[in-house]
Design a protein around this motif. Structure first.
Motif, PDB file in Angstrom:
ATOM      1  N   GLU A 174      86.485  27.851  36.352  1.00 31.20           N
ATOM      2  CA  GLU A 174      85.799  27.930  37.642  1.00 31.20           C
ATOM      3  C   GLU A 174      86.271  26.813  38.573  1.00 31.20           C
ATOM      4  OE1 GLU A 174      83.292  29.419  40.560  1.00 31.20           O
ATOM      5  OE2 GLU A 174      83.906  30.298  38.634  1.00 31.20           O
ATOM      6  N   ALA A 175      86.474  25.617  38.013  1.00 30.33           N
ATOM      7  CA  ALA A 175      86.961  24.498  38.827  1.00 30.33           C
ATOM      8  C   ALA A 175      88.343  24.801  39.393  1.00 30.33           C
ATOM      9  CB  ALA A 175      86.996  23.225  37.990  1.00 30.33           C
ATOM     10  N   ILE A 176      89.217  25.358  38.571  1.00 27.83           N
ATOM     11  CA  ILE A 176      90.575  25.695  39.010  1.00 27.83           C
ATOM     12  C   ILE A 176      90.527  26.813  40.053  1.00 27.83           C
ATOM     13  CG2 ILE A 176      92.782  26.654  38.240  1.00 27.83           C
ATOM     14  CD1 ILE A 176      92.275  25.208  35.551  1.00 27.83           C
ATOM     15  N   LYS A 177      89.640  27.782  39.831  1.00 23.16           N
ATOM     16  CA  LYS A 177      89.494  28.890  40.783  1.00 23.16           C
ATOM     17  C   LYS A 177      89.095  28.365  42.163  1.00 23.16           C
ATOM     18  CE  LYS A 177      87.414  32.378  39.018  1.00 23.16           C
ATOM     19  NZ  LYS A 177      86.331  33.257  38.525  1.00 23.16           N
ATOM     20  N   ARG A 178      88.369  27.250  42.176  1.00 22.09           N
ATOM     21  CA  ARG A 178      87.924  26.650  43.432  1.00 22.09           C
ATOM     22  C   ARG A 178      88.936  25.649  43.991  1.00 22.09           C
ATOM     23  NH1 ARG A 178      82.259  27.134  44.491  1.00 22.09           N
ATOM     24  NH2 ARG A 178      81.268  28.530  42.989  1.00 22.09           N
ATOM     25  N   GLY A 179      90.141  25.637  43.413  1.00 27.44           N
ATOM     26  CA  GLY A 179      91.205  24.792  43.941  1.00 27.44           C
ATOM     27  C   GLY A 179      91.207  23.372  43.425  1.00 27.44           C
ATOM     28  N   GLY A 180      90.466  23.109  42.343  1.00 22.41           N
ATOM     29  CA  GLY A 180      90.383  21.753  41.819  1.00 22.41           C
ATOM     30  C   GLY A 180      90.949  21.623  40.422  1.00 22.41           C
ATOM     31  N   GLN A 181      90.663  20.486  39.819  1.00 22.82           N
ATOM     32  CA  GLN A 181      91.114  20.203  38.464  1.00 22.82           C
ATOM     33  C   GLN A 181      89.933  19.733  37.622  1.00 22.82           C
ATOM     34  OE1 GLN A 181      92.803  17.951  40.966  1.00 22.82           O
ATOM     35  NE2 GLN A 181      93.926  19.772  41.608  1.00 22.82           N
ATOM     36  N   ALA A 182      90.154  19.670  36.295  1.00 22.67           N
ATOM     37  CA  ALA A 182      89.076  19.322  35.370  1.00 22.67           C
ATOM     38  C   ALA A 182      89.491  18.179  34.457  1.00 22.67           C
ATOM     39  CB  ALA A 182      88.688  20.544  34.533  1.00 22.67           C
ATOM     40  N   ALA A 236      99.921  14.440  36.619  1.00 23.09           N
ATOM     41  CA  ALA A 236      98.547  14.574  37.128  1.00 23.09           C
ATOM     42  C   ALA A 236      98.506  14.198  38.597  1.00 23.09           C
ATOM     43  CB  ALA A 236      97.613  13.688  36.312  1.00 23.09           C
ATOM     44  N   ARG A 237      99.178  13.119  38.960  1.00 21.15           N
ATOM     45  CA  ARG A 237      99.193  12.669  40.352  1.00 21.15           C
ATOM     46  C   ARG A 237      99.795  13.728  41.273  1.00 21.15           C
ATOM     47  NH1 ARG A 237     102.650   7.373  42.155  1.00 21.15           N
ATOM     48  NH2 ARG A 237     104.333   8.627  41.264  1.00 21.15           N
ATOM     49  N   ALA A 238     100.817  14.427  40.776  1.00 29.24           N
ATOM     50  CA  ALA A 238     101.496  15.444  41.586  1.00 29.24           C
ATOM     51  C   ALA A 238     100.735  16.766  41.634  1.00 29.24           C
ATOM     52  CB  ALA A 238     102.909  15.679  41.036  1.00 29.24           C
ATOM     53  N   GLY A 239      99.636  16.864  40.895  1.00 27.54           N
ATOM     54  CA  GLY A 239      98.860  18.103  40.892  1.00 27.54           C
ATOM     55  C   GLY A 239      99.446  19.184  40.013  1.00 27.54           C
ATOM     56  N   GLN A 240     100.425  18.824  39.159  1.00 23.83           N
ATOM     57  CA  GLN A 240     101.045  19.818  38.284  1.00 23.83           C
ATOM     58  C   GLN A 240     100.142  20.179  37.112  1.00 23.83           C
ATOM     59  OE1 GLN A 240     104.969  18.610  37.046  1.00 23.83           O
ATOM     60  NE2 GLN A 240     105.613  18.077  39.111  1.00 23.83           N
ATOM     61  N   LEU A 241      99.212  19.307  36.760  1.00 24.90           N
ATOM     62  CA  LEU A 241      98.289  19.561  35.653  1.00 24.90           C
ATOM     63  C   LEU A 241      96.916  19.901  36.218  1.00 24.90           C
ATOM     64  CD1 LEU A 241      99.295  16.607  33.299  1.00 24.90           C
ATOM     65  CD2 LEU A 241     100.073  18.980  33.196  1.00 24.90           C
ATOM     66  N   LYS A 242      96.305  20.919  35.659  1.00 30.28           N
ATOM     67  CA  LYS A 242      94.975  21.348  36.112  1.00 30.28           C
ATOM     68  C   LYS A 242      93.869  20.842  35.201  1.00 30.28           C
ATOM     69  CE  LYS A 242      96.813  23.733  39.437  1.00 30.28           C
ATOM     70  NZ  LYS A 242      96.745  23.225  40.823  1.00 30.28           N
ATOM     71  N   VAL A 243      94.212  20.558  33.958  1.00 24.25           N
ATOM     72  CA  VAL A 243      93.216  20.100  32.985  1.00 24.25           C
ATOM     73  C   VAL A 243      93.760  18.882  32.251  1.00 24.25           C
ATOM     74  CG1 VAL A 243      91.841  20.694  30.941  1.00 24.25           C
ATOM     75  CG2 VAL A 243      92.335  22.445  32.663  1.00 24.25           C
ATOM     76  N   ILE A 244      93.003  17.812  32.218  1.00 25.43           N
ATOM     77  CA  ILE A 244      93.348  16.630  31.443  1.00 25.43           C
ATOM     78  C   ILE A 244      92.329  16.491  30.311  1.00 25.43           C
ATOM     79  CG2 ILE A 244      93.518  14.108  31.432  1.00 25.43           C
ATOM     80  CD1 ILE A 244      95.818  15.297  32.859  1.00 25.43           C
ATOM     81  N   ILE A 245      92.833  16.436  29.078  1.00 20.01           N
ATOM     82  CA  ILE A 245      91.975  16.243  27.904  1.00 20.01           C
ATOM     83  C   ILE A 245      92.302  14.878  27.328  1.00 20.01           C
ATOM     84  CG2 ILE A 245      91.252  17.162  25.670  1.00 20.01           C
ATOM     85  CD1 ILE A 245      92.466  19.816  26.464  1.00 20.01           C
ATOM     86  N   GLY A 246      91.279  14.132  26.964  1.00 20.49           N
ATOM     87  CA  GLY A 246      91.575  12.848  26.363  1.00 20.49           C
ATOM     88  C   GLY A 246      90.337  12.034  26.066  1.00 20.49           C
ATOM     89  N   ALA A 247      90.587  10.838  25.583  1.00 18.66           N
ATOM     90  CA  ALA A 247      89.514   9.914  25.261  1.00 18.66           C
ATOM     91  C   ALA A 247      89.038   9.229  26.543  1.00 18.66           C
ATOM     92  CB  ALA A 247      90.003   8.908  24.224  1.00 18.66           C
ATOM     93  N   ARG A 248      88.326   8.135  26.370  1.00 20.61           N
ATOM     94  CA  ARG A 248      87.660   7.442  27.482  1.00 20.61           C
ATOM     95  C   ARG A 248      88.578   7.192  28.681  1.00 20.61           C
ATOM     96  NH1 ARG A 248      86.166   2.921  24.578  1.00 20.61           N
ATOM     97  NH2 ARG A 248      88.184   2.011  25.100  1.00 20.61           N
ATOM     98  N   SER A 249      89.797   6.739  28.430  1.00 22.10           N
ATOM     99  CA  SER A 249      90.699   6.362  29.523  1.00 22.10           C
ATOM    100  C   SER A 249      91.193   7.554  30.336  1.00 22.10           C
ATOM    101  CB  SER A 249      91.900   5.585  28.966  1.00 22.10           C
ATOM    102  OG  SER A 249      92.632   6.391  28.058  1.00 22.10           O
ATOM    103  N   ALA A 250      91.032   8.777  29.810  1.00 25.68           N
ATOM    104  CA  ALA A 250      91.473   9.964  30.560  1.00 25.68           C
ATOM    105  C   ALA A 250      90.683  10.133  31.854  1.00 25.68           C
ATOM    106  CB  ALA A 250      91.331  11.215  29.688  1.00 25.68           C
TER     107      ALA A 250
END
Length: 468
Positions: free
Chosen positions: A323-331, A375-389
């Protein structure tokens, strides 16, 4: 007209911001979030531009020296988050800004020491000073952090400062270039139509061996539509770099340096069965209704998602990300590092192929840097990771998920201290994003807050029908 900027300098012990002006050659090039070098006292340090100023706080400002990256290293939302975290934790802003930059890009100033004139005799020279002089004579000029490796349990700095004052040593401030850089490999690609390449195969070398190697290389490249790494060409044809250079001189192929992404998720295999969408249970449907309502609200509030392992929380996270991606964003999907299993990563990779980035402590500097840049360039829509993500520089964050948010690993226990759960909720508020707090055992204060009329909560059934 002079342009003034406010900068957070990369000196973690300094808690404050400083005003500078832009020289004419940097006018129009430096913007909010850019990484620059600036003079600070008697040294040159890195800094991040926080905002433009109409009137500086001091009359005589120093000029920014250089721009280190043509793209901003922080978004405006990240700057607001860093300022909020610094205020809440009473930490220096520079320390919070530093956490948001990838390891190797952020560099702190150091002091380089070298021998100016060796003393005559041992008078007034301590044992520590003798060791330092011997080290500098043997190794040449060394930075303070390099000397630290040789004097791990010795406070050597007063001894060195004494030698500097006496003119025996000289010192100067240095700022190293960033340690991480894009990775390039040499590639080869056919430069002519296949029929032209076939005609040229009869005159590729003066000996049978060179002729066969170069012909094999050319035949391999004729089968490849895209540029391939020269290591593949070597393996397939048993040729060498000289053979490829000869073919390039004959204008049959093109050799070039091509940037490659160091992507840790390439190592993860995805099962086709993980690509299917689960049929939601009634409890999951209710949870998704709460998520959709939160996306539609102009003022977003955190959602408490209460369900045991196996009750289907991951499917809610995935659909919320869609849903976030559908709205033009990232997660941003945060999980405790111990729970960052290949199964979890595969679930997201299967549903978001080519759009997932992974951030955790086991990544190399290069992998972390390339994930950060993508991520900065908007090429990734979803970032998965630990606290620092949480600090990935996604340009338009629409969803932040914290799975098992009760886990103690969301609290950073070394300087600078912070609570990632609180920081994530602040970040969601800054970005206007939906924040989902998932847990099998949510803390009682969050359950109480979710019970209030102004909050929203969704409880998943304990059924395991949907799978996790």
């Amino acid at each position: 007209m002079t342009t003034f900027v406010q900068i957070s300098v990369n000196v973690p012990a300094v808690s404050g911001v400083f005003d500078y002006h832009l020289p004419s050659e940097l006018e129009g090039k430096v913007g909010i979030g850019h990484l620059v070098t600036v003079p600070f006292g008697h040294q040159v340090v890195q800094g991040v531009v926080l905002r433009f100023l109409e009137i500086p706080s001091v009359e005589d400002t120093k000029a920014v020296i250089d721009l280190l990256d043509i793209l901003p290293v922080l978004t405006s939302a990240q700057i607001a988050l860093a300022e909020k975290m610094a205020e809440q934790t009473l930490s220096p802003l520079a320390a919070m800004v530093g956490m948001m930059l990838p390891s190797g890009l952020s560099q702190q100033a150091d002091t380089e020491f070298s021998v100016r004139e060796m003393p005559v005799g041992d008078k007034d020279i301590s044992q520590t000073q003798k060791r330092i002089l011997a080290l500098l004579q043997k190794r040449g000029a060394l930075r303070g952090r390099q000397i630290d490796r040789y004097f791990k349990h010795v406070d050597w700095r007063p001894s060195v400062q004494n030698l500097v004052r006496r003119g025996i040593l000289q010192s100067k401030s240095v700022l190293l270039a960033p340690k991480v850089r894009p990775k390039f490999i040499r590639t080869a690609q056919l430069a002519v139509p296949p029929d032209v390449a076939k005609e040229a195969m009869s005159a590729l070398g003066t000996t049978e061996a060179t002729q066969n190697r170069r012909a094999a290389a050319l035949q391999f490249l004729m089968r490849e539509k895209e540029a391939v790494a020269v290591s593949w060409v070597y393996a397939e044809s048993h040729c060498n770099i000289v053979d490829l250079q000869i073919l390039a001189e004959k204008d049959l192929i093109v050799l070039r340096e091509t940037e490659i992404w160091r992507d840790p998720v390439r190592k993860v295999d995805v099962d086709e069965t993980e690509q299917k969408e689960w049929t939601l249970t009634p409890a999951q449907e209710a949870a998704m209704n709460a998520v959709h309502e939160s996306f539609s609200d102009s003022i977003t509030k955190s959602i408490l998602l209460h369900g045991i392992t196996g009750s289907g929380k991951t499917e809610i996270y995935i659909r919320a990300a869609q849903e976030a991606i559908k709205r033009g964003g990232q997660a941003l999907i945060l999980v405790p590092e111990i729970a960052l299993t290949p199964q979890t990563v595969r679930r997201f990779l299967a549903r978001f192929p080519g759009q997932v980035g992974l951030i955790h402590s086991k990544l190399s500097q290069g992998e972390r840097y390339d994930t950060w840049r993508r991520a900065r360039a908007g090429q990734l829509k979803v970032i998965i990771g630990a606290r620092s993500a949480l600090f990935a520089p996604l340009p338009n964050v629409k969803l932040i998920v914290l799975d098992e948010f009760h886990d103690g690993s969301y609290h950073q226990t070394n300087i600078p201290f912070y609570d990632a759960v609180q920081a994530a909720q602040n970040y969601a508020e800054i970005c206007g994003a939906v924040c989902i707090l998932g847990s099998a055992t949510p803390p009682i204060e969050y359950r109480y807050q979710a019970a209030l009329t102004h909050s929203r909560s969704a409880r998943i059934s304990l059924s395991r029908d949907a799978g996790e």
